[in-house]
Motif scaffolding. Structure first.
Motif, PDB file in Angstrom:
ATOM      1  N   PRO A 149       0.802  -1.226   0.000  1.00 27.16           N
ATOM      2  CA  PRO A 149       0.000   0.000   0.000  1.00 27.16           C
ATOM      3  C   PRO A 149       0.835   1.277   0.000  1.00 27.16           C
ATOM      4  CG  PRO A 149      -0.011  -1.022   2.162  1.00 27.16           C
ATOM      5  CD  PRO A 149       0.672  -1.981   1.248  1.00 27.16           C
ATOM      6  N   GLY A 150       2.112   1.168   0.273  1.00 29.54           N
ATOM      7  CA  GLY A 150       3.028   2.301   0.216  1.00 29.54           C
ATOM      8  C   GLY A 150       4.367   1.824  -0.303  1.00 29.54           C
ATOM      9  N   GLU A 151       5.338   2.686  -0.299  1.00 29.92           N
ATOM     10  CA  GLU A 151       6.667   2.293  -0.756  1.00 29.92           C
ATOM     11  C   GLU A 151       7.227   1.236   0.194  1.00 29.92           C
ATOM     12  OE1 GLU A 151       9.858   1.964  -3.199  1.00 29.92           O
ATOM     13  OE2 GLU A 151       7.974   3.048  -3.542  1.00 29.92           O
ATOM     14  N   PRO A 152       7.517   0.036  -0.314  1.00 30.73           N
ATOM     15  CA  PRO A 152       7.983  -1.022   0.581  1.00 30.73           C
ATOM     16  C   PRO A 152       9.435  -0.816   1.004  1.00 30.73           C
ATOM     17  CG  PRO A 152       7.983  -1.808  -1.672  1.00 30.73           C
ATOM     18  CD  PRO A 152       7.388  -0.428  -1.703  1.00 30.73           C
ATOM     19  N   ASP A 153       9.781  -1.389   2.139  1.00 33.51           N
ATOM     20  CA  ASP A 153      11.172  -1.382   2.586  1.00 33.51           C
ATOM     21  C   ASP A 153      12.024  -2.309   1.731  1.00 33.51           C
ATOM     22  OD1 ASP A 153      11.089   0.226   5.233  1.00 33.51           O
ATOM     23  OD2 ASP A 153       9.402  -1.153   5.386  1.00 33.51           O
ATOM     24  N   ALA A 154      11.381  -3.316   1.150  1.00 38.10           N
ATOM     25  CA  ALA A 154      12.080  -4.235   0.246  1.00 38.10           C
ATOM     26  C   ALA A 154      11.071  -4.795  -0.734  1.00 38.10           C
ATOM     27  CB  ALA A 154      12.750  -5.368   1.021  1.00 38.10           C
ATOM     28  N   ARG A 155      11.538  -5.055  -1.937  1.00 42.40           N
ATOM     29  CA  ARG A 155      10.697  -5.682  -2.959  1.00 42.40           C
ATOM     30  C   ARG A 155      11.421  -6.939  -3.447  1.00 42.40           C
ATOM     31  NH1 ARG A 155       9.884  -1.576  -5.724  1.00 42.40           N
ATOM     32  NH2 ARG A 155       7.742  -1.088  -5.124  1.00 42.40           N
ATOM     33  N   LEU A 156      10.736  -8.074  -3.394  1.00 44.71           N
ATOM     34  CA  LEU A 156      11.312  -9.347  -3.820  1.00 44.71           C
ATOM     35  C   LEU A 156      10.609  -9.819  -5.085  1.00 44.71           C
ATOM     36  CD1 LEU A 156      11.384 -11.283  -0.391  1.00 44.71           C
ATOM     37  CD2 LEU A 156      12.998  -9.576  -1.263  1.00 44.71           C
ATOM     38  N   VAL A 193      16.244  -8.470  -5.284  1.00 38.98           N
ATOM     39  CA  VAL A 193      15.875  -7.596  -4.169  1.00 38.98           C
ATOM     40  C   VAL A 193      16.140  -6.146  -4.550  1.00 38.98           C
ATOM     41  CG1 VAL A 193      16.281  -7.026  -1.748  1.00 38.98           C
ATOM     42  CG2 VAL A 193      16.475  -9.402  -2.519  1.00 38.98           C
ATOM     43  N   THR A 194      15.117  -5.311  -4.422  1.00 36.19           N
ATOM     44  CA  THR A 194      15.281  -3.871  -4.617  1.00 36.19           C
ATOM     45  C   THR A 194      14.690  -3.149  -3.419  1.00 36.19           C
ATOM     46  OG1 THR A 194      13.178  -3.710  -5.830  1.00 36.19           O
ATOM     47  CG2 THR A 194      15.179  -4.049  -7.131  1.00 36.19           C
ATOM     48  N   GLY A 195      15.047  -1.887  -3.282  1.00 34.36           N
ATOM     49  CA  GLY A 195      14.541  -1.086  -2.167  1.00 34.36           C
ATOM     50  C   GLY A 195      15.676  -0.514  -1.355  1.00 34.36           C
ATOM     51  N   ASP A 196      15.365   0.552  -0.628  1.00 36.85           N
ATOM     52  CA  ASP A 196      16.380   1.248   0.158  1.00 36.85           C
ATOM     53  C   ASP A 196      16.210   1.034   1.653  1.00 36.85           C
ATOM     54  OD1 ASP A 196      17.516   2.357  -2.160  1.00 36.85           O
ATOM     55  OD2 ASP A 196      15.993   3.952  -2.164  1.00 36.85           O
ATOM     56  N   GLY A 197      15.239   0.221   2.045  1.00 38.20           N
ATOM     57  CA  GLY A 197      14.997   0.004   3.470  1.00 38.20           C
ATOM     58  C   GLY A 197      16.004  -0.942   4.099  1.00 38.20           C
ATOM     59  N   LEU A 221      15.514  -3.785   5.507  1.00 37.50           N
ATOM     60  CA  LEU A 221      15.304  -5.173   5.115  1.00 37.50           C
ATOM     61  C   LEU A 221      15.983  -5.481   3.789  1.00 37.50           C
ATOM     62  CD1 LEU A 221      11.564  -5.679   6.117  1.00 37.50           C
ATOM     63  CD2 LEU A 221      13.502  -6.930   7.054  1.00 37.50           C
ATOM     64  N   ALA A 222      15.836  -4.584   2.824  1.00 32.92           N
ATOM     65  CA  ALA A 222      16.459  -4.801   1.519  1.00 32.92           C
ATOM     66  C   ALA A 222      17.972  -4.815   1.635  1.00 32.92           C
ATOM     67  CB  ALA A 222      16.003  -3.723   0.538  1.00 32.92           C
ATOM     68  N   LYS A 223      18.516  -3.875   2.379  1.00 32.65           N
ATOM     69  CA  LYS A 223      19.974  -3.798   2.543  1.00 32.65           C
ATOM     70  C   LYS A 223      20.511  -5.053   3.221  1.00 32.65           C
ATOM     71  CE  LYS A 223      19.999   1.247   2.691  1.00 32.65           C
ATOM     72  NZ  LYS A 223      20.207   2.457   3.528  1.00 32.65           N
ATOM     73  N   ALA A 224      19.772  -5.538   4.241  1.00 33.21           N
ATOM     74  CA  ALA A 224      20.226  -6.732   4.962  1.00 33.21           C
ATOM     75  C   ALA A 224      20.217  -7.944   4.037  1.00 33.21           C
ATOM     76  CB  ALA A 224      19.325  -6.971   6.169  1.00 33.21           C
ATOM     77  N   LEU A 225      19.212  -8.065   3.186  1.00 35.38           N
ATOM     78  CA  LEU A 225      19.149  -9.209   2.274  1.00 35.38           C
ATOM     79  C   LEU A 225      20.271  -9.152   1.245  1.00 35.38           C
ATOM     80  CD1 LEU A 225      15.295  -9.496   1.668  1.00 35.38           C
ATOM     81  CD2 LEU A 225      16.755 -11.221   2.718  1.00 35.38           C
ATOM     82  N   ARG A 226      20.569  -7.977   0.756  1.00 36.83           N
ATOM     83  CA  ARG A 226      21.635  -7.850  -0.244  1.00 36.83           C
ATOM     84  C   ARG A 226      23.014  -8.071   0.350  1.00 36.83           C
ATOM     85  NH1 ARG A 226      18.280  -3.489  -2.418  1.00 36.83           N
ATOM     86  NH2 ARG A 226      19.448  -1.999  -1.148  1.00 36.83           N
ATOM     87  N   GLU A 227      23.146  -7.860   1.651  1.00 40.85           N
ATOM     88  CA  GLU A 227      24.461  -7.975   2.277  1.00 40.85           C
ATOM     89  C   GLU A 227      24.728  -9.347   2.848  1.00 40.85           C
ATOM     90  OE1 GLU A 227      24.360  -4.893   5.151  1.00 40.85           O
ATOM     91  OE2 GLU A 227      24.538  -3.259   3.667  1.00 40.85           O
ATOM     92  N   THR A 228      23.708 -10.210   2.884  1.00 43.65           N
ATOM     93  CA  THR A 228      23.915 -11.536   3.484  1.00 43.65           C
ATOM     94  C   THR A 228      24.726 -12.416   2.548  1.00 43.65           C
ATOM     95  OG1 THR A 228      21.753 -12.220   2.588  1.00 43.65           O
ATOM     96  CG2 THR A 228      21.852 -11.490   4.904  1.00 43.65           C
TER      97      THR A 228
END
Length: 208
Positions: A160-167, A195-199, A201-208
């Motif tokens: 419903p709004g800009e997500p913290d992460a998009r999968l 994974v896209t997004g600047d939140g 959650l997104a950053k954590a997924l990209r860094e794992t």
């Protein structure tokens, strides 16, 4: 309304099953974790349930304090069902059942119905932290409220709004995650999940 059946056993597990042990009850809870739902929406997302059984289960669940029913204001003017605080406490029960049943999932059978949001529970288990996550599959989009204690756990359609992460992933990868065959972090590293997004959650997924 049918009288409540009981195992008549002085055991907390038996008492719990007195309330949620009937067929379809926990799957109704699964659907209502998305927030208020109309009867027609519930029936559409519970393929195989008869209208009589669904109506009976909803009445029983309301009697037992698991759900409530209210009328939407105009222009909706339709009745919706939603979980009470007591009903929302069943989320970890469904999570445990989902985890326990992953070895039984196997390959999808020709007779198996599928809704995109049915992958919400295994994905919630795989995500750490808090935030809004949008999930895009070929079968449809849904979104998750990760780390929420009150309110909806997931919802149909885009966030419903800009997500913290998009999968973005395919159903095969989502099924592998649900079966416990691959970890989400590994699927991201292998390029099976974009994974896209600047939140956070997104950053954590990209860094794992």
């Amino acid at each position: 309304m049918s009288p409540r059946r009981s195992y008549d056993q002085y055991c907390s597990a038996a008492r719990a099953l007195d309330l949620v042990g009937d067929r379809w009850t926990l799957l109704i809870v699964r659907e209502l974790l998305a927030g208020p739902r109309r009867y027609t929406d519930l029936h559409a997302d519970l393929p195989g349930v008869s209208t009589d059984v669904l109506a009976s289960r909803l009445k029983d669940m309301e009697r037992d304090g698991l759900t409530s029913r209210r009328r939407l204001p105009p222009p909706g003017a339709a009745y919706v069902y939603e979980l009470t605080a007591r009903g929302r406490e069943l989320l970890p029960v469904l999570q445990a059942l989902s985890r326990w049943g992953q070895d039984e999932l196997g390959d999808r059978r020709p007779t198996d119905a599928l809704r995109a949001h049915w992958f919400a529970l295994p994905l919630l288990r795989a995500l750490q932290g808090e935030g809004l996550v949008e999930v895009r599959l070929e079968e449809g989009d849904f979104h998750l409220y990760v780390g929420t204690e009150d309110g909806p756990v997931y919802g149909d359609g885009p966030a419903p709004g800009e997500p913290d992460a998009r999968l973005v992933l395919d159903a095969e990868t989502c099924a592998a995650l649900a079966r416990g065959e691959v970890a989400l972090a590994d699927a991201v590293r292998d390029g099976r999940v974009a994974v896209t997004g600047d939140g956070t959650l997104a950053k954590a997924l990209r860094e794992t």
